[in-house]
Write a protein that holds these residues in place. Structure first.
Motif, PDB file in Angstrom:
ATOM      1  N   ASN A 233      26.784  44.772  56.342  1.00 41.77           N
ATOM      2  CA  ASN A 233      27.266  45.537  57.492  1.00 41.77           C
ATOM      3  C   ASN A 233      28.763  45.293  57.611  1.00 41.77           C
ATOM      4  O   ASN A 233      29.209  44.421  58.346  1.00 41.77           O
ATOM      5  N   ILE A 234      29.522  46.059  56.864  1.00 45.10           N
ATOM      6  CA  ILE A 234      30.973  45.879  56.826  1.00 45.10           C
ATOM      7  C   ILE A 234      31.633  46.797  57.857  1.00 45.10           C
ATOM      8  O   ILE A 234      31.399  48.001  57.844  1.00 45.10           O
ATOM      9  N   PRO A 235      32.423  46.245  58.761  1.00 47.93           N
ATOM     10  CA  PRO A 235      33.099  47.071  59.776  1.00 47.93           C
ATOM     11  C   PRO A 235      33.931  48.172  59.137  1.00 47.93           C
ATOM     12  O   PRO A 235      34.591  47.956  58.108  1.00 47.93           O
ATOM     13  N   GLU A 236      33.907  49.327  59.768  1.00 43.02           N
ATOM     14  CA  GLU A 236      34.595  50.492  59.209  1.00 43.02           C
ATOM     15  C   GLU A 236      36.115  50.356  59.242  1.00 43.02           C
ATOM     16  O   GLU A 236      36.813  51.007  58.466  1.00 43.02           O
ATOM     17  N   ASP A 237      36.622  49.525  60.155  1.00 44.29           N
ATOM     18  CA  ASP A 237      38.076  49.461  60.311  1.00 44.29           C
ATOM     19  C   ASP A 237      38.747  48.523  59.317  1.00 44.29           C
ATOM     20  O   ASP A 237      39.971  48.367  59.344  1.00 44.29           O
ATOM     21  N   LEU A 238      37.974  47.905  58.429  1.00 43.28           N
ATOM     22  CA  LEU A 238      38.569  47.012  57.442  1.00 43.28           C
ATOM     23  C   LEU A 238      39.205  47.803  56.305  1.00 43.28           C
ATOM     24  O   LEU A 238      38.716  48.861  55.924  1.00 43.28           O
ATOM     25  N   SER A 239      40.269  47.261  55.764  1.00 40.64           N
ATOM     26  CA  SER A 239      40.843  47.840  54.555  1.00 40.64           C
ATOM     27  C   SER A 239      39.947  47.496  53.379  1.00 40.64           C
ATOM     28  O   SER A 239      39.036  46.655  53.484  1.00 40.64           O
ATOM     29  N   ASP A 240      40.226  48.129  52.245  1.00 42.27           N
ATOM     30  CA  ASP A 240      39.411  47.847  51.064  1.00 42.27           C
ATOM     31  C   ASP A 240      39.490  46.380  50.660  1.00 42.27           C
ATOM     32  O   ASP A 240      38.477  45.748  50.360  1.00 42.27           O
ATOM     33  N   SER A 241      40.685  45.826  50.656  1.00 40.25           N
ATOM     34  CA  SER A 241      40.838  44.423  50.268  1.00 40.25           C
ATOM     35  C   SER A 241      40.147  43.494  51.255  1.00 40.25           C
ATOM     36  O   SER A 241      39.534  42.491  50.862  1.00 40.25           O
ATOM     37  N   GLN A 242      40.205  43.825  52.541  1.00 33.86           N
ATOM     38  CA  GLN A 242      39.522  43.015  53.544  1.00 33.86           C
ATOM     39  C   GLN A 242      38.003  43.107  53.391  1.00 33.86           C
ATOM     40  O   GLN A 242      37.292  42.107  53.554  1.00 33.86           O
ATOM     41  N   ALA A 243      37.518  44.308  53.061  1.00 33.80           N
ATOM     42  CA  ALA A 243      36.080  44.489  52.859  1.00 33.80           C
ATOM     43  C   ALA A 243      35.588  43.671  51.671  1.00 33.80           C
ATOM     44  O   ALA A 243      34.528  43.023  51.740  1.00 33.80           O
ATOM     45  N   PHE A 244      36.368  43.642  50.596  1.00 32.47           N
ATOM     46  CA  PHE A 244      35.981  42.860  49.424  1.00 32.47           C
ATOM     47  C   PHE A 244      36.021  41.362  49.714  1.00 32.47           C
ATOM     48  O   PHE A 244      35.185  40.602  49.249  1.00 32.47           O
ATOM     49  N   GLU A 245      37.011  40.950  50.488  1.00 36.06           N
ATOM     50  CA  GLU A 245      37.102  39.540  50.846  1.00 36.06           C
ATOM     51  C   GLU A 245      35.900  39.128  51.683  1.00 36.06           C
ATOM     52  O   GLU A 245      35.303  38.061  51.474  1.00 36.06           O
ATOM     53  N   LEU A 246      35.503  39.977  52.625  1.00 39.68           N
ATOM     54  CA  LEU A 246      34.329  39.695  53.449  1.00 39.68           C
ATOM     55  C   LEU A 246      33.066  39.622  52.599  1.00 39.68           C
ATOM     56  O   LEU A 246      32.241  38.707  52.741  1.00 39.68           O
ATOM     57  N   LEU A 247      32.905  40.590  51.692  1.00 37.76           N
ATOM     58  CA  LEU A 247      31.730  40.618  50.837  1.00 37.76           C
ATOM     59  C   LEU A 247      31.696  39.400  49.920  1.00 37.76           C
ATOM     60  O   LEU A 247      30.643  38.809  49.688  1.00 37.76           O
ATOM     61  N   ASN A 248      32.849  39.006  49.425  1.00 38.03           N
ATOM     62  CA  ASN A 248      32.929  37.849  48.551  1.00 38.03           C
ATOM     63  C   ASN A 248      32.439  36.588  49.272  1.00 38.03           C
ATOM     64  O   ASN A 248      31.641  35.809  48.720  1.00 38.03           O
ATOM     65  N   GLU A 249      32.885  36.387  50.481  1.00 37.47           N
ATOM     66  CA  GLU A 249      32.462  35.212  51.249  1.00 37.47           C
ATOM     67  C   GLU A 249      30.985  35.288  51.603  1.00 37.47           C
ATOM     68  O   GLU A 249      30.286  34.264  51.611  1.00 37.47           O
ATOM     69  N   TYR A 250      30.501  36.486  51.888  1.00 39.26           N
ATOM     70  CA  TYR A 250      29.093  36.672  52.236  1.00 39.26           C
ATOM     71  C   TYR A 250      28.167  36.324  51.066  1.00 39.26           C
ATOM     72  O   TYR A 250      27.117  35.702  51.234  1.00 39.26           O
ATOM     73  N   LEU A 251      28.583  36.691  49.845  1.00 39.69           N
ATOM     74  CA  LEU A 251      27.729  36.506  48.681  1.00 39.69           C
ATOM     75  C   LEU A 251      27.829  35.109  48.066  1.00 39.69           C
ATOM     76  O   LEU A 251      26.922  34.687  47.340  1.00 39.69           O
ATOM     77  N   LYS A 252      28.901  34.387  48.327  1.00 38.50           N
ATOM     78  CA  LYS A 252      29.128  33.104  47.667  1.00 38.50           C
ATOM     79  C   LYS A 252      27.940  32.148  47.726  1.00 38.50           C
ATOM     80  O   LYS A 252      27.593  31.529  46.713  1.00 38.50           O
ATOM     81  N   PRO A 253      27.278  31.969  48.876  1.00 34.54           N
ATOM     82  CA  PRO A 253      26.170  31.006  48.914  1.00 34.54           C
ATOM     83  C   PRO A 253      24.977  31.422  48.047  1.00 34.54           C
ATOM     84  O   PRO A 253      24.175  30.578  47.656  1.00 34.54           O
ATOM     85  N   PHE A 254      24.862  32.710  47.757  1.00 39.04           N
ATOM     86  CA  PHE A 254      23.698  33.222  47.033  1.00 39.04           C
ATOM     87  C   PHE A 254      24.021  33.563  45.573  1.00 39.04           C
ATOM     88  O   PHE A 254      23.167  33.466  44.697  1.00 39.04           O
ATOM     89  N   VAL A 255      25.256  33.981  45.318  1.00 35.98           N
ATOM     90  CA  VAL A 255      25.687  34.380  43.975  1.00 35.98           C
ATOM     91  C   VAL A 255      26.902  33.535  43.632  1.00 35.98           C
ATOM     92  O   VAL A 255      28.029  33.853  44.021  1.00 35.98           O
ATOM     93  N   THR A 256      26.674  32.435  42.919  1.00 38.73           N
ATOM     94  CA  THR A 256      27.749  31.477  42.688  1.00 38.73           C
ATOM     95  C   THR A 256      28.738  31.926  41.623  1.00 38.73           C
ATOM     96  O   THR A 256      29.889  31.474  41.624  1.00 38.73           O
ATOM     97  N   ASP A 257      28.325  32.798  40.716  1.00 35.11           N
ATOM     98  CA  ASP A 257      29.188  33.274  39.640  1.00 35.11           C
ATOM     99  C   ASP A 257      30.128  34.355  40.185  1.00 35.11           C
ATOM    100  O   ASP A 257      29.689  35.425  40.604  1.00 35.11           O
ATOM    101  N   SER A 258      31.420  34.080  40.166  1.00 33.94           N
ATOM    102  CA  SER A 258      32.384  35.025  40.729  1.00 33.94           C
ATOM    103  C   SER A 258      32.412  36.342  39.964  1.00 33.94           C
ATOM    104  O   SER A 258      32.699  37.402  40.546  1.00 33.94           O
ATOM    105  N   SER A 259      32.109  36.307  38.639  1.00 29.97           N
ATOM    106  CA  SER A 259      32.111  37.552  37.863  1.00 29.97           C
ATOM    107  C   SER A 259      30.970  38.467  38.289  1.00 29.97           C
ATOM    108  O   SER A 259      31.107  39.700  38.271  1.00 29.97           O
ATOM    109  N   ILE A 260      29.851  37.898  38.711  1.00 32.98           N
ATOM    110  CA  ILE A 260      28.738  38.719  39.200  1.00 32.98           C
ATOM    111  C   ILE A 260      29.082  39.312  40.559  1.00 32.98           C
ATOM    112  O   ILE A 260      28.771  40.474  40.838  1.00 32.98           O
ATOM    113  N   ARG A 261      29.757  38.538  41.403  1.00 29.91           N
ATOM    114  CA  ARG A 261      30.175  39.081  42.701  1.00 29.91           C
ATOM    115  C   ARG A 261      31.138  40.242  42.490  1.00 29.91           C
ATOM    116  O   ARG A 261      31.048  41.283  43.148  1.00 29.91           O
TER     117      ARG A 261
END
Length: 301
Positions: free
Chosen positions: A174-202
């Motif tokens: 659930n990514i807020p609509e007002d985020l920029s693309d880079s901000q959205a990716f940063e949010l998604l990256n932090e969200y996935l880190k605990p579950f997907v440890t490989d940065s290349s998969i993220r």
């Protein structure tokens, strides 16, 4: 599109067939004499010389054609070849369809190659795309000038990591609509880190995050893929042998292409060579992009 700024997957009657791999049998789906019905794939074709075999990139599960756009551009510039990148059915901008079989994805690709008037091609497929490429090569070897499979075996893989665990994670975004693309990716990256440890998969998963009508959406038909999970993970049970030049790229520690499979793979692809790219993981083209392209260019030369 902007996801790449993070780095500049035989038909016929219902008879049983014996595959070239001893003891593997296949019950062909009853799909009528014409086989699976192809769907019109979304694609991008980079122009090049007609005298050279074109190159086709086939992405893996949960991705789309954008994942290979940098490699496609590089290959077109350095070799002068036409290069085609394609969205598989149920991915990207291609139609959704309940049939997720490799026979169906092969039929889609055959129809597209015929539509574009492309002759024998070099197929480069990652993971699910690799199994699609193998299917086409075994079915219609005259359409495949060379074959490259990236970190995937045509055989069922015991103890395979559960790649489908990604589906509920991505669907709960659930990514807020007002985020920029880079901000959205940063949010998604932090969200996935605990579950997907490989940065290349993220980073690989970022590729299928699109902004539609102001909202960020995961551009994958996960419901159909989940329903046909076992079909997608099963052994390719296609009658045929592909005798053209074949390259299997992998990481020696990858569970997706264990060395124990090599002897049986050689029965299907007698001219195969196996190339190890150390520490490349499963998403070889993201984790080791220079080594990936170097091996591809060497194989084409």
């Amino acid at each position: 599109m902007w996801a790449r700024n993070w780095r500049s997957l035989l038909w016929g009657s219902s008879r049983l067939w014996i595959s070239p791999i001893q003891g593997v049998r296949r019950s062909l789906a009853t799909m009528g004499s014409s086989g699976p019905r192809p769907v019109p794939l979304s694609y991008k074709l980079l122009d090049g010389q007609d005298a050279l075999p074109p190159v086709v990139f086939l992405h893996g599960m949960f991705s789309n054609k954008k994942i290979f756009q940098t490699e496609a551009k590089t290959l077109a510039q350095q070799t002068g070849r036409k290069v085609l990148i394609v969205d598989a059915r149920n991915h990207g901008e291609s139609p959704h369809c309940p049939d997720c079989s490799y026979e169906a994805m092969s039929a889609d690709l055959q129809a597209l190659l015929q539509k574009l008037g492309l002759g024998p091609c070099v197929l480069i497929g990652h993971s699910m795309g690799g199994k699609t490429a193998m299917t086409l090569a075994l079915q219609k070897p005259e359409l495949v000038e060379r074959l490259v499979s990236v970190d995937i075996s045509p055989l069922v893989i015991p103890d395979l990591p559960d790649v489908f665990k990604i589906i509920p994670l991505m669907e709960s975004l659930n990514i807020p609509e007002d985020l920029s693309d880079s901000q959205a990716f940063e949010l998604l990256n932090e969200y996935l880190k605990p579950f997907v440890t490989d940065s290349s998969i993220r980073q690989y998963l970022f590729n299928s995050l699109d902004r539609t009508n102001g909202k960020y959406v995961w551009n994958v038909n996960s419901e159909n893929l989940q329903q046909q999970k076992q079909l997608l993970l099963d052994t390719l049970q296609i009658q045929g042998v592909y005798r053209g030049r074949t390259l299997f790229l992998t990481d020696s520690h990858s569970p997706f292409l264990p060395p124990s499979h090599y002897p049986k793979i050689k029965l299907l692809f007698p001219e195969v060579q196996f190339q190890n790219i150390p520490d490349s993981g499963h998403i070889t083209h993201i984790k080791k992009p220079h080594e990936f392209m170097s091996n591809i260019l060497s194989f084409l030369s």
